[in-house]
Write a protein that holds these residues in place. Structure first.
Motif, short mmCIF file in Angstrom:
data_model
loop_
_atom_site.label_atom_id
_atom_site.label_comp_id
_atom_site.label_asym_id
_atom_site.label_seq_id
_atom_site.Cartn_x
_atom_site.Cartn_y
_atom_site.Cartn_z
N TRP A 14 0.70 -1.24 0.02
CA TRP A 14 -0.07 0.15 0.03
C TRP A 14 0.80 1.22 -0.15
O TRP A 14 2.03 1.27 0.52
N GLU A 15 0.55 2.45 -0.55
CA GLU A 15 1.31 3.54 -0.75
C GLU A 15 1.44 4.25 0.76
O GLU A 15 0.32 3.90 1.66
N ASN A 16 2.58 4.66 0.91
CA ASN A 16 2.71 5.59 2.21
C ASN A 16 3.28 6.70 1.83
O ASN A 16 4.43 6.81 1.42
N LYS A 17 2.52 7.82 2.24
CA LYS A 17 3.18 9.15 2.27
C LYS A 17 3.53 9.72 3.56
O LYS A 17 4.07 10.86 3.62
#
Length: 213
Positions: free
Chosen positions: A157-160
Motif C-alpha cells: 500500500w502507498e505510504n506518504k
C-alpha cells in the motif's frame, strides 16, 4: 551495457539466462498483495456488532490454534489522545516458554495513531532481536489491529507519512529474520474482547498518558 554483458558471457562462459534472479527484500516481505478475505466481514472498531465481535474472536482463535507451539505471538496497538495528539505504543508478547512480556513506549506529544501502530511493531521486533541472543525463536506471529499498517508493510500500500518509521520497522524486521526468526504479520480486530489486543491497547494508552503529564 549490452556489449559488456556479451563480453562477460564470452570471457566467463556464463549464460546469464540461467542465473536465478535475486529477490529484493521488498519482494520477500510482500509474498501477496491480496487483502485477506476475513478482513471484509468483521466491521470496524467503531461500528462492529456483537455478532461481528464473536466472529472476530473465532477468526483469531482459529489462527492462534494453527500457530506452531514454538512460535512467539505478539499483539500490538497504538493509542492517540486526539489524532494527532499524545501518542503511545504497546505490545503484549507471549514467548514460547509461556512467559508474557508487556512492552510500552511513549511516542510523541503530537503524532497520529498510524505512528503509534508502527512503533508498536518496532518495539516488538527490537525485543525479539534481543531475545534471539538468549535462545532460538523460530517464528514470530504479530497481530496488529491496524489494517493500514499491515497494508503498508506487507501488501504494497502507498505510504506518504512516517516514511522513516516504516523504513526502521522494515530494517529491524530484516534483522529479526537474519537472526533466525520468521515474521508473520496479521490483522486482529480491535475492541472485540480479544485478550492480547486488549492488553496491547491498555499498554498503548498508558504510554500515551505519560506524555500528558
Amino acid at each position: 551495457m549490452l556489449m559488456q554483458v556479451s563480453e562477460m558471457e564470452t570471457l566467463t562462459e556464463t549464460n546469464i539466462r540461467c542465473i536465478e534472479p535475486e529477490l529484493t527484500y521488498l519482494e520477500f516481505l510482500q509474498p501477496s498483495r491480496c487483502r485477506p478475505t476475513y478482513w471484509n466481514n468483521l466491521g470496524s472498531s467503531k461500528n462492529r456488532t456483537a455478532e461481528q465481535q464473536i466472529q472476530a474472536r473465532q477468526a483469531i482463535n482459529q489462527q492462534l490454534h494453527d500457530i506452531n507451539p514454538d512460535a512467539a505471538i505478539a499483539f500490538t496497538d497504538g493509542s492517540c489522545r486526539g489524532n494527532p495528539g499524545p501518542c503511545g505504543a504497546g505490545s503484549c508478547v507471549f514467548l514460547p516458554s509461556g512467559e508474557r512480556m508487556e512492552l510500552k513506549q511513549p511516542v510523541s506529544k503530537m503524532a497520529s495513531i498510524l505512528l503509534g501502530e508502527l512503533i508498536a511493531i518496532k518495539i516488538t521486533l527490537e525485543f525479539i532481536v534481543k531475545e534471539q541472543t538468549k535462545y532460538r525463536i523460530p517464528s514470530l506471529h504479530i497481530f496488529s489491529d491496524s489494517q493500514t499498517v499491515i497494508g503498508i508493510l506487507t501488501l504494497g500500500w502507498e505510504n506518504k507519512l512516517h516514511i522513516k518509521a516504516v523504513q526502521e520497522v522494515k530494517s529491524i524486521w530484516k534483522a529479526s529474520e537474519k537472526g533466525g526468526t520468521t515474521i508473520k504479520l496479521d490483522w486482529s480486530p480491535g475492541h472485540a474482547a480479544i485478550a492480547g489486543n486488549e492488553i496491547a491497547d491498555r499498554l498503548a494508552k498508558e504510554a500515551a498518558l505519560q506524555l500528558k503529564k
